[in-house]
Scaffold this active site. Structure first.
Site, short mmCIF file in Angstrom:
data_model
loop_
_atom_site.label_atom_id
_atom_site.label_comp_id
_atom_site.label_asym_id
_atom_site.label_seq_id
_atom_site.Cartn_x
_atom_site.Cartn_y
_atom_site.Cartn_z
N GLN A 26 44.75 38.71 45.08
CA GLN A 26 43.85 37.35 44.48
C GLN A 26 43.32 37.50 43.12
OE1 GLN A 26 41.05 35.78 47.98
NE2 GLN A 26 41.73 37.97 48.42
N ASP B 247 35.10 33.98 42.69
CA ASP B 247 34.47 33.60 43.83
C ASP B 247 33.97 31.76 43.65
OD1 ASP B 247 35.28 35.55 45.53
OD2 ASP B 247 32.93 36.59 45.20
N MET C 12 38.95 36.37 49.68
CA MET C 12 37.63 36.55 49.05
C MET C 12 36.57 35.43 49.43
SD MET C 12 38.82 38.82 45.86
CE MET C 12 39.50 40.63 45.80
N GLY C 13 35.17 36.22 49.16
CA GLY C 13 34.30 35.01 49.12
C GLY C 13 32.95 35.66 50.17
N ARG C 14 32.44 36.19 49.49
CA ARG C 14 31.33 37.30 50.35
C ARG C 14 30.13 36.19 50.66
NH1 ARG C 14 31.83 42.48 51.16
NH2 ARG C 14 33.33 42.85 49.45
N ARG D 37 31.36 48.62 36.54
CA ARG D 37 29.97 48.20 37.05
C ARG D 37 28.82 49.00 36.65
NH1 ARG D 37 31.73 44.38 40.48
NH2 ARG D 37 33.78 44.58 41.40
N ARG E 223 47.86 37.33 64.64
CA ARG E 223 47.99 38.28 63.41
C ARG E 223 46.98 38.10 62.41
NH1 ARG E 223 50.68 40.38 66.80
NH2 ARG E 223 52.70 40.96 67.04
N ARG F 238 52.78 32.06 66.69
CA ARG F 238 51.58 32.69 66.46
C ARG F 238 50.46 32.10 65.91
NH1 ARG F 238 54.66 37.65 63.85
NH2 ARG F 238 55.68 38.73 65.64
N THR G 238 33.59 34.55 37.68
CA THR G 238 33.75 34.90 38.92
C THR G 238 34.85 34.46 39.62
OG1 THR G 238 32.80 34.54 41.25
CG2 THR G 238 31.95 33.45 39.38
#
Lengths: 344, 344, 344, 344
Positions: free
Chosen positions: B276, B130, B172-174, B74, B268, B165, B128
């Site tokens: 991913q 995403d 992911m995916g901000r 980065r 859960r 359950r 990306t």
């Protein structure tokens, strides 16, 4: 003509449906004069006499499905108020079931043994993702879990290598490190941490550092039951009130920041969790489940109540419940030693 | 004869190596008179002139490997002390590189644009996991992530059904919920929670309950960037000192106990995490990466500095950096509406 | 309240069940006042009014299953004696079905168009493994086929490299080479042979030899519809009676011995066959199928009879049957040219 | 300090690279004072002294790769003109290699035994896709082949069900039907045809018909070495000249048209072929290969020349070559009987 009831108890596990199908197919072969029914949700269905119809069409195509078509639970036949041998005997009589086929782990086999000793005809099929039953070479579900964990190792390595990070993968194994050992060996991990062999943080960091020094990204596989000296302290934080309080998260999430802080190598933890135990079973687990299933009617026909099936080498064998329960099969130290020799 | 340098920047992504290979194969075709070199670890290699040899043998068989053979980081070309256009120009001159091919996400494209505006010949390839870049229909890596997330949904469903359950999977995916939307649709989730569309806990629990009432095990897929009203409060706990303090863990781990408490359904959470983004790319991502790679020499030969490649329909097209950066592609509300109509 | 009948016709294809589920879920949303029923085995069920009940529980979990729960066939609604518009109208009236949703390939869409022109309300959803329908960017099933074919390429390469053999993989694609092109690009094949671009045996052997000369094992992917000059002759053998007679086997089995003889490189053919079209659909195909399914009720609600759905970029659009049928989408020569430039 | 040479001989097999890596990692542990080198292309490299450098970096990440990094061939150390013990001894002396580690099947072990008897220090690691070596419970490669074949069964079933076709899958197994048996059991085949148990066409067609009569699509798995009475005749056709001549194609392609003609059920054959033996090894095969690899240096350190490793239950054991070679492990009839009881 006799009628037997099948139950699946405890955590779900790939291969359960193959066992069920293997048993039920018997009713079509004419080899025995048996029919089968399923108990709903483990011992709950046994205690309340709640059943599911099981003929050939009910088991069509299920061996490739994860989970259990019967449902499962952690309901205990002795611990719940409506349980106990007398109630269960009445339930069996009421619904016309002559014996119980219990598929489950160590706890289930212990309960099955108690039922048997209390006069309820019961046989067992061993099941555990963790592969930690002493009586059998392998249990179904384990192979699928290892394949899934290994794919995770393969995937994480490429990320580790691209970013020069240390990747920590936490897999199942509370009392025995079989999944960690197998997936770590298969994926070429640089350290495999298992409950059977606590290692110090110094040792772990030495392995991690030596990998980095060779220009590689360290890959650590850790079983959820692994511990290290000082773990409890590391696993807590001092609150504003001055008291230490346990942190959330499992061993992977405990280790990662410690490794990062000690070695200076950016470190990320992944907790594989429930993904390990669901979904399409591997062919191996389907075959093992199917073979266990085929062997159940034979076991019953031979009057083998009070016994559990097991795999020894390539053979399906029979083991008295009494000999089978309560023995955890851990990773032998020489097996671990072989792997450990190439760490770092 | 010109020589161009390739860099991969930001998070790793399946398909990066296919792009690199696609570009480098050009040097063997005789179509252009170009050779290629790699920059080590993203913009770091550009700033310090650290390169990796890239000929045909260096890229042999890499399109099926995850991560990036060049390394990534980065490191920002403008934010780091040794960076800046003058230093970079000097580095390029010193190592004899005539232009830069930057493969990365929105931040990388913004930096690439700045380099271009500062007189350094630069082209871009969008990347990306995403899938949230407005300028392109799809980015490579996204397809692989969706396949992995979908397999996780498939696996978790069998566990959910066996135990009755509610299973929550965090993917992911901000800023955009593409992975959640695609894997949720593919896996038949009963609720898909994305940043684009906050939902109340009441609504989520209504969906979950309605699934349970139909006798099914609820499956919830949630993108890491999803929020709900009151989340901050829910995400904290009162310490012994009487102060609220944030809990660790992501949205999945926040939601699961809330759903369990509100609906009474055992719940859960599983956090898919780094799995991913690593490992063998899907065929689709390898093809998209390869086609981007093939298109880079053509773009350069046409003098297309300052432009980025993109996918529109089935075509690889060119978009000026200036038009491409800074636009997040979110899931359109009508797409979400289609899916939402069948929740619960 | 209207009732519509769904049919799947022609070869099976991963994603069909996702379409069916996507449509049927509509009946629960309250958005439209429609119910749905399935026709058994394609147009056969339409002609004979044989239906399958389709409610929410009938489509539970099917989007991850290959094939079609409705059955399929190559039965033609006009070519069979009991077919024809009058009989079909009577059958629809008898069973109370107000319109037809036909899911199939080019032939099915042509038949659907004829039904529409003969006054039977009909809409269409395009389906082909081969991806050769001009009206749509992609069809479901294609992506799954490409993933399977690519895995086969990956597997065959390791055998080829270990034995220094040339491996030839024959994949589907009678009129268009899309599966070969995509799986060949993804797997890094050294030659991709497609119907759109006949190549001479000399050219193919030149590519194969150049790979061997670089010390690699040549990998050739060939679509079943590929031809080469002189193929007919090569594909026959002289019998004891002195007459030439065609050999059995497809193009892969024709090419392999020719390559071996001409280049002296041991060569093996594998015919992927039916494995390409069955089994668990990729997430991509499930999403595309689901989106087509969601769009069908909307199309009907808008009175869109006589139209077919299609994918353009990321949008689901509508195309009149008349514009859609009869146009084969082949691999564009410039796409092929890009790939061809790196062969050998 | 001693130096040992590794060779892989015969057909390639997933897991070979894990063995090689397991051995070579020893040189870094300091447990033994050994180094290792590879022989190129099996016994060819041994005879001509052509070697490949093997240090830790050479084996990095290879356990997840199919095939063998050393290359393989069917070159026989005794049958080729330049072979024979004297030449081999001279070659070993010239290149400074003190002993041979031969990884291969029954033929390779027989040759290894002869080398050993002729005074060349040799140990063996068993390898066969077919799992037909008597001395060991399992060989690596078999598990991967079974997983691949089982996925093929799963895929073909959906096509069979959609079209009401009988699907025939031909898998490897010339002398033993292990792959057919395991993949057939795992995939729920309705008939599994293996060399160990010839069945009549009448019997096969009775199974197929009974499946169809239950409304299902028959799935037949057949090992390549299966035969049936009258096969030779069926496998030929009368030419124009009046002579019978053998048809091309394997047992699957012979059976399919016979089943179709006899039962009236449309029948399709798929030949899995080379796909079964290449590509990413299963985790199981990587672990087995790695464990064999770890055990080789120990075996040598113990002076165990003339012995082969084997798996018994969960233990790696040692077997003298003389006891191991020449014994084909076939599927026991009672195993087959279990499966057969549920056919049709």
């Amino acid at each position: 003509m006799a009628r037997y009831g099948i139950l699946t108890s405890g955590g779900d596990c790939p291969g359960l449906n193959a066992v069920i199908r293997g048993i039920v197919l018997d009713s079509d072969t004419g080899l025995n004069d048996f029919t089968y029914v399923g108990f709903k949700d483990g011992f709950w269905g046994l205690v309340y006499g709640e059943t599911i119809n099981l003929d050939r069409s009910a088991v069509r195509g299920i061996s490739k499905e994860g989970g259990t078509i019967l449902g499962t639970s952690r309901f205990g036949p002795y611990t719940e108020p409506d349980g106990g041998p007398d109630n269960i005997k009445k339930a069996l009589e009421r619904i016309g079931v002559d014996g119980v086929i219990a598929i489950g782990g160590d706890g289930t086999m212990a309960a099955a043994n108690r039922l048997y000793e209390d006069g309820i005809p019961t046989v067992g099929v061993p099941k555990t993702i963790d592969n930690d039953l002493e009586a059998t070479d392998y249990t179904f579900g384990f192979n699928t879990a290892v394949e899934i964990a290994t794919e995770a190792v393969d995937r994480l390595r490429t990320t580790g290598n691209s970013h020069k990070r240390c990747m920590v993968l936490e897999v199942m194994g509370r009392h025995a490190g079989w999944i960690a050992m197998y997936s770590g060996l298969a994926g070429g991990a640089h350290a495999i941490l298992i409950p059977e062999s606590p290692e110090s943080v110094d040792q772990i960091c030495a392995w991690v550092t030596s990998v980095r020094d060779r220009g590689r990204a360290p890959m650590v596989v850790v079983a959820e039951g692994f511990t290290f000296p000082g773990m409890e302290e590391a696993h807590s934080h001092k609150g504003l009130d001055g008291f230490n309080r346990p942190r959330l998260g499992g061993i992977g999430e405990i280790l990662a920041p410690i490794i990062e802080e000690r070695t200076g190598i950016e470190t990320r933890a992944t907790v594989l969790g429930h993904i390990q135990r669901g979904g399409v079973p591997s062919a191996w687990d389907r075959v093992l489940g199917t073979r266990f299933g085929f062997a159940v009617p034979e076991l019953i026909a031979d009057g083998g109540w009070g016994q559990m099936l097991a795999l020894r080498g390539t053979d399906i064998v029979r083991v008295p419940f009494a000999d089978a329960v309560g023995h955890t099969k851990t990773v032998p130290l020489d097996f671990y030693g072989e792997a450990r020799a190439v760490f770092g």
